[in-house]
Write a protein that holds these residues in place. Sequence first.
Motif, PDB file in Angstrom:
ATOM      1  N   ALA A   1       3.877  -8.217  -3.285  1.00  0.00           N
ATOM      2  CA  ALA A   1       2.537  -8.061  -2.546  1.00  0.00           C
ATOM      3  C   ALA A   1       2.677  -6.884  -1.453  1.00  0.00           C
ATOM      4  O   ALA A   1       1.797  -6.610  -0.982  1.00  0.00           O
ATOM      5  CB  ALA A   1       2.030  -9.384  -2.250  1.00  0.00           C
ATOM      6  N   ASP A   2       3.777  -6.871  -0.772  1.00  0.00           N
ATOM      7  CA  ASP A   2       3.824  -5.898   0.275  1.00  0.00           C
ATOM      8  C   ASP A   2       4.349  -4.530   0.002  1.00  0.00           C
ATOM      9  O   ASP A   2       4.674  -3.921   0.924  1.00  0.00           O
ATOM     10  CB  ASP A   2       4.816  -6.443   1.442  1.00  0.00           C
ATOM     11  CG  ASP A   2       6.041  -7.283   1.132  1.00  0.00           C
ATOM     12  OD1 ASP A   2       6.260  -7.084  -0.280  1.00  0.00           O
ATOM     13  OD2 ASP A   2       6.809  -7.818   1.872  1.00  0.00           O
ATOM     14  N   ASP A   3       4.978  -4.410  -1.287  1.00  0.00           N
ATOM     15  CA  ASP A   3       5.598  -2.989  -1.727  1.00  0.00           C
ATOM     16  C   ASP A   3       4.413  -2.122  -2.195  1.00  0.00           C
ATOM     17  O   ASP A   3       3.143  -2.563  -2.534  1.00  0.00           O
ATOM     18  CB  ASP A   3       6.649  -3.109  -2.733  1.00  0.00           C
ATOM     19  CG  ASP A   3       7.675  -3.930  -1.870  1.00  0.00           C
ATOM     20  OD1 ASP A   3       7.801  -3.791  -1.046  1.00  0.00           O
ATOM     21  OD2 ASP A   3       8.584  -4.553  -2.617  1.00  0.00           O
ATOM     22  N   LEU A   4       4.488  -0.766  -2.616  1.00  0.00           N
ATOM     23  CA  LEU A   4       3.826   0.203  -3.053  1.00  0.00           C
ATOM     24  C   LEU A   4       4.552   1.011  -4.231  1.00  0.00           C
ATOM     25  O   LEU A   4       5.544   1.368  -4.100  1.00  0.00           O
ATOM     26  CB  LEU A   4       3.391   1.077  -1.824  1.00  0.00           C
ATOM     27  CG  LEU A   4       2.848   0.585  -0.591  1.00  0.00           C
ATOM     28  CD1 LEU A   4       2.825   1.531   0.567  1.00  0.00           C
ATOM     29  CD2 LEU A   4       1.847  -0.371  -0.824  1.00  0.00           C
ATOM     30  N   TRP A   5       3.398   1.238  -4.880  1.00  0.00           N
ATOM     31  CA  TRP A   5       3.992   2.267  -6.071  1.00  0.00           C
ATOM     32  C   TRP A   5       3.514   3.805  -5.438  1.00  0.00           C
ATOM     33  O   TRP A   5       2.391   3.846  -5.140  1.00  0.00           O
ATOM     34  CB  TRP A   5       3.458   2.339  -7.402  1.00  0.00           C
ATOM     35  CG  TRP A   5       4.032   1.141  -8.234  1.00  0.00           C
ATOM     36  CD1 TRP A   5       4.706   0.085  -7.922  1.00  0.00           C
ATOM     37  CD2 TRP A   5       3.742   1.172  -9.536  1.00  0.00           C
ATOM     38  NE1 TRP A   5       5.053  -0.931  -8.773  1.00  0.00           N
ATOM     39  CE2 TRP A   5       4.513  -0.157  -9.868  1.00  0.00           C
ATOM     40  CE3 TRP A   5       3.291   1.737 -10.756  1.00  0.00           C
ATOM     41  CZ2 TRP A   5       4.780  -0.725 -11.291  1.00  0.00           C
ATOM     42  CZ3 TRP A   5       3.225   1.336 -11.875  1.00  0.00           C
ATOM     43  CH2 TRP A   5       4.178   0.306 -12.420  1.00  0.00           C
ATOM     44  N   LEU A   6       4.217   4.681  -5.266  1.00  0.00           N
ATOM     45  CA  LEU A   6       4.002   6.059  -4.953  1.00  0.00           C
ATOM     46  C   LEU A   6       3.266   6.723  -5.936  1.00  0.00           C
ATOM     47  O   LEU A   6       3.423   6.541  -7.148  1.00  0.00           O
ATOM     48  CB  LEU A   6       5.225   6.873  -4.330  1.00  0.00           C
ATOM     49  CG  LEU A   6       5.972   6.022  -3.258  1.00  0.00           C
ATOM     50  CD1 LEU A   6       7.210   6.715  -2.479  1.00  0.00           C
ATOM     51  CD2 LEU A   6       4.929   5.832  -1.844  1.00  0.00           C
ATOM     52  N   PRO A   7       2.491   7.730  -5.506  1.00  0.00           N
ATOM     53  CA  PRO A   7       1.974   8.694  -6.462  1.00  0.00           C
ATOM     54  C   PRO A   7       2.896   9.251  -7.750  1.00  0.00           C
ATOM     55  O   PRO A   7       3.948   9.530  -7.342  1.00  0.00           O
ATOM     56  CB  PRO A   7       1.462   9.830  -5.885  1.00  0.00           C
ATOM     57  CG  PRO A   7       1.055   9.179  -4.557  1.00  0.00           C
ATOM     58  CD  PRO A   7       2.086   8.066  -4.248  1.00  0.00           C
ATOM     59  N   GLY A   8       2.292   8.844  -8.948  1.00  0.00           N
ATOM     60  CA  GLY A   8       3.378   9.478 -10.082  1.00  0.00           C
ATOM     61  C   GLY A   8       4.148   8.426 -10.919  1.00  0.00           C
ATOM     62  O   GLY A   8       4.695   8.968 -11.636  1.00  0.00           O
ATOM     63  N   ARG A   9       4.263   7.221 -10.327  1.00  0.00           N
ATOM     64  CA  ARG A   9       5.231   6.228 -10.695  1.00  0.00           C
ATOM     65  C   ARG A   9       4.958   6.108 -12.303  1.00  0.00           C
ATOM     66  O   ARG A   9       5.892   5.813 -13.071  1.00  0.00           O
ATOM     67  CB  ARG A   9       5.465   4.989  -9.754  1.00  0.00           C
ATOM     68  CG  ARG A   9       6.682   4.312 -10.229  1.00  0.00           C
ATOM     69  CD  ARG A   9       6.845   3.002  -9.409  1.00  0.00           C
ATOM     70  NE  ARG A   9       8.186   2.549  -9.353  1.00  0.00           N
ATOM     71  CZ  ARG A   9       8.512   1.518 -10.111  1.00  0.00           C
ATOM     72  NH1 ARG A   9       7.524   0.803 -10.966  1.00  0.00           N
ATOM     73  NH2 ARG A   9       9.815   0.966 -10.194  1.00  0.00           N
TER      74      ARG A   9
END
Length: 274
Positions: A93-101
């Motif tokens: 819940a505290d992580d992110l997918w960066l654009p384009g993943r």
Amino acid sequence: MRLSVIIPAHRSHAFIGDALDSLAAQQQPDGLALEVIVVADDGTDYAHHFTAARRQALECLSATTGRIAAGPSAARNIGLNRASGDFISFLDADDLWLPGRAAALLPLADVHGAAVCRMAITALDAPGTPKLTPVLPKHGHLSPQDSLLIDGGFCPVYRRDCITHTWDEALDFAEDLLFNHVAVVNAGGLFVHPQPLMHYRIRPDSATHHMPSASHRAERAYAQMLSRLSPASGETATLAACLHRKRRLNAAYLQAWQQEPGLHFEQFVRASSP
């Protein structure tokens, strides 16, 4: 085609909006539906984070473990049971997918069964900390044996047929090691994309990084996994060798942390790798 992303949530209200926004911002190939399943493990309701803007981009489902601190494995299993995707991935819940993943990994997962990217890492309690890239043996296609050399967490996108198992709820640490290993074996390997398309954020209250207790929990988990392995098979011997190596690495990290409190595991791995 449908991608299901499962998010276990425990005391995550301050962070989960960013995670959902990172999924909503993904460039979705034509015909792709992106389903997100948030599974609460703290007795609270996360449905109010499904804003109208997020619902426009995502198919949002909420669930609960029905307990307090049942653990991320229990939450992921509930999400896995609810997931309807042709592809499956997990996100803290505290992580992110960066654009384009999604656009980068879905075609690779379709061909290879399992695909992952490198990660950018920052500590939330240390603004301005340089982003780090975890050490991976190489990019491209890794055998199941080579994928065991990855130190630190990694969150692949899996083709659904590669997931024939559940998360081990008896483990309270390093549970991703066993789950990912079985799925990667089912896939026949893991494709590593060279770009860092995920942002791994280390929370100051994270049990995974709270030293020295995290190191002690890791040692117990590795010992527990080793005690369960049946003898004889080559695959078992490979996994056992991996667990022994991780125990040595964990012991070395504890020693380094005692000399430099505040040192994160990922920083240690990067500094100690050739």
